[in-house]
Write a protein that holds these residues in place. Structure first.
Motif, PDB file in Angstrom:
ATOM      1  N   ARG A 121     -11.694   8.313   9.646  1.00  6.80           N
ATOM      2  CA  ARG A 121     -12.702   9.342   9.398  1.00  6.80           C
ATOM      3  C   ARG A 121     -13.671   8.901   8.309  1.00  6.80           C
ATOM      4  NH1 ARG A 121     -13.183  12.914   5.621  1.00  6.80           N
ATOM      5  NH2 ARG A 121     -11.085  12.501   4.825  1.00  6.80           N
ATOM      6  N   GLY A 144     -16.109   6.534   9.619  1.00  7.03           N
ATOM      7  CA  GLY A 144     -16.894   7.022  10.744  1.00  7.03           C
ATOM      8  C   GLY A 144     -16.575   6.338  12.054  1.00  7.03           C
ATOM      9  N   MET A 190      -8.783   4.155  21.002  1.00  6.57           N
ATOM     10  CA  MET A 190     -10.045   3.742  20.398  1.00  6.57           C
ATOM     11  C   MET A 190      -9.949   2.294  19.952  1.00  6.57           C
ATOM     12  SD  MET A 190     -11.917   5.143  16.958  1.00  6.57           S
ATOM     13  CE  MET A 190     -10.462   4.703  16.029  1.00  6.57           C
ATOM     14  N   GLY A 243     -15.070   6.320  15.686  1.00  9.26           N
ATOM     15  CA  GLY A 243     -14.605   7.078  16.824  1.00  9.26           C
ATOM     16  C   GLY A 243     -14.787   8.579  16.713  1.00  9.26           C
ATOM     17  N   THR A 244     -14.557   9.233  17.846  1.00  7.66           N
ATOM     18  CA  THR A 244     -14.548  10.683  17.879  1.00  7.66           C
ATOM     19  C   THR A 244     -13.196  11.188  17.398  1.00  7.66           C
ATOM     20  OG1 THR A 244     -13.700  10.762  20.138  1.00  7.66           O
ATOM     21  CG2 THR A 244     -16.098  10.627  19.867  1.00  7.66           C
ATOM     22  N   LYS A 245     -13.073  12.506  17.251  1.00  5.76           N
ATOM     23  CA  LYS A 245     -11.803  13.077  16.816  1.00  5.76           C
ATOM     24  C   LYS A 245     -10.688  12.721  17.784  1.00  5.76           C
ATOM     25  CE  LYS A 245      -9.546  17.419  15.592  1.00  5.76           C
ATOM     26  NZ  LYS A 245      -9.705  18.898  15.446  1.00  5.76           N
ATOM     27  N   ALA A 246     -10.958  12.796  19.074  1.00  3.69           N
ATOM     28  CA  ALA A 246      -9.938  12.470  20.070  1.00  3.69           C
ATOM     29  C   ALA A 246      -9.557  10.994  20.008  1.00  3.69           C
ATOM     30  CB  ALA A 246     -10.444  12.830  21.468  1.00  3.69           C
ATOM     31  N   GLU A 247     -10.527  10.143  19.794  1.00  3.28           N
ATOM     32  CA  GLU A 247     -10.248   8.708  19.709  1.00  3.28           C
ATOM     33  C   GLU A 247      -9.443   8.390  18.459  1.00  3.28           C
ATOM     34  OE1 GLU A 247     -14.069   6.699  21.992  1.00  3.28           O
ATOM     35  OE2 GLU A 247     -14.273   7.320  19.901  1.00  3.28           O
ATOM     36  N   ARG A 248      -9.754   9.068  17.363  1.00  2.00           N
ATOM     37  CA  ARG A 248      -8.995   8.845  16.132  1.00  2.00           C
ATOM     38  C   ARG A 248      -7.541   9.287  16.308  1.00  2.00           C
ATOM     39  NH1 ARG A 248     -13.936  10.640  13.590  1.00  2.00           N
ATOM     40  NH2 ARG A 248     -13.076  12.742  13.265  1.00  2.00           N
TER      41      ARG A 248
END
Length: 339
Positions: A133, A136, A1, A138-143
């Motif tokens: 998080r 806010g 990310m 990225g997505t969970k996978a990107e994080r």
């Protein structure tokens, strides 16, 4: 990310300095009898400095001089009594916590104690990834991918994300703290005594890591330590602090080879070293303990321990003034290159 820089338009860089501090003051109300007398602890008492892009400013001084308070003031973890903190040309001194939230992506802090600064009930993946998080990003996978990448950069394995802090050594915990600070791709990091709690061999590893990351990522750094050897290793410029005030600011090699303030010379004289041509010419012996910040001496605060003090030192407070091309010093009788 990809974590992009802060996008808020009111924080666009309008100044050459990443961080500017002007006449910063922090006084605490005293306790007990001193409080009834109206006394205040003058932890920081009129500090000013700048940090430029890709620059490391080392802040050094004895324990209790106010260094850690400066760290918390410039990161807005505590409120200043007076003065100004400016980030990228914007005054952030009186910003609310809500307005400061996006700034937290740009300005991060690494704390002194790698044991107490990490939540023992959270796994490493959560500790490092929570800033993403919260903001806010990225997505969970990107994080998760970003956390793994940052852990790799600081010398840890991505498989460590499921472990707890107590399963790591002190040096590894400090690397986790550094990873947490780096995960949002900040522009400025404040490192408050980041190696003082570590063994000497681990100190060297963490210092080299910080130097490599600074070069690789283009970070600006406020590096705080009581150890002048550590400061010399990492800093472009050095600010020397005594009893809440800066007494000297200079380029690192100039300060270490030709200190201008007697207090700076005394700090360098206290470091064991072999005889080398690079050793400072002035070796000033200092006796006694620093005065109480509840009632600092009049005039120059160092005068009660200074071997060169004269009457004017008690009557007039010296201000930071430029001395040649080497830097600035707050002293009525600075040490000269010819002496």
């Amino acid at each position: 990310m990809a974590v992009t820089p802060l996008e808020a338009p009111d924080l666009a860089a309008t100044s050459a300095a990443v961080l500017s501090v002007r006449q910063l003051v922090k006084h605490y109300r005293a306790r007990g009898a001193q409080r009834r007398l109206g006394s205040a602890v003058r932890a920081v008492d009129g500090v000013s400095f700048d940090i430029g892009p890709d620059e490391t400013l080392g802040l050094v001084g004895e324990t209790g001089c106010g260094k850690s308070t400066v760290a918390r003031l410039v990161t807005r973890l505590i409120e200043p009594t007076s003065g100004m903190v400016s980030y990228a040309g914007t005054d952030i001194t009186r910003w609310s916590e809500r307005r400061l939230r996006p700034l937290r992506r740009e300005v991060q802090i690494v704390f002194q104690d790698p044991y107490s600064s990490l939540n023992p009930r959270r796994r490493v993946g959560s500790i490092v990834g929570d800033p993403l998080r919260v903001h806010g990003l990225g997505t969970k996978a990107e994080r998760e991918a970003r956390v793994a990448d940052v852990l790799r950069r600081v010398g840890l394995d991505s498989a460590h994300v499921g472990r707890y802090p107590h399963q790591f050594s002190g040096g590894q915990r400090q690397r986790i703290g550094l990873a947490r600070a780096l995960v949002t791709n900040p522009r400025l990091i404040v490192a408050d005594e980041p190696v003082s709690a570590l063994d000497v061999s681990i100190q060297a590893q963490v210092l080299n890591l910080i130097a490599d990351l600074r070069s690789e990522l283009g970070l600006s750094l406020l590096f705080i330590s009581h150890d002048v050897s550590v400061i010399r290793h990492v800093s472009d410029r050095v600010a020397v602090m005594y009893l809440g005030k800066l007494v000297e600011v200079a380029q690192t090699e100039c300060l270490f080879s030709e200190p201008a303030h007697p207090y700076t010379a005394s700090l360098l004289a206290s470091v064991p070293r072999a005889r080398t041509t690079g050793a400072p010419r002035h070796r000033v012996g200092v006796v006694g303990e620093p005065p109480s910040p509840l009632s600092p001496p009049s005039g120059c605060r160092f005068r009660t321990r200074c071997p060169f003090a004269q009457r004017v030192c008690a009557e007039v407070e010296p201000q930071l003034t430029r001395q040649g091309a080497g830097g600035s010093v707050a002293c009525h009788f600075p040490l000269s290159r010819e002496s």
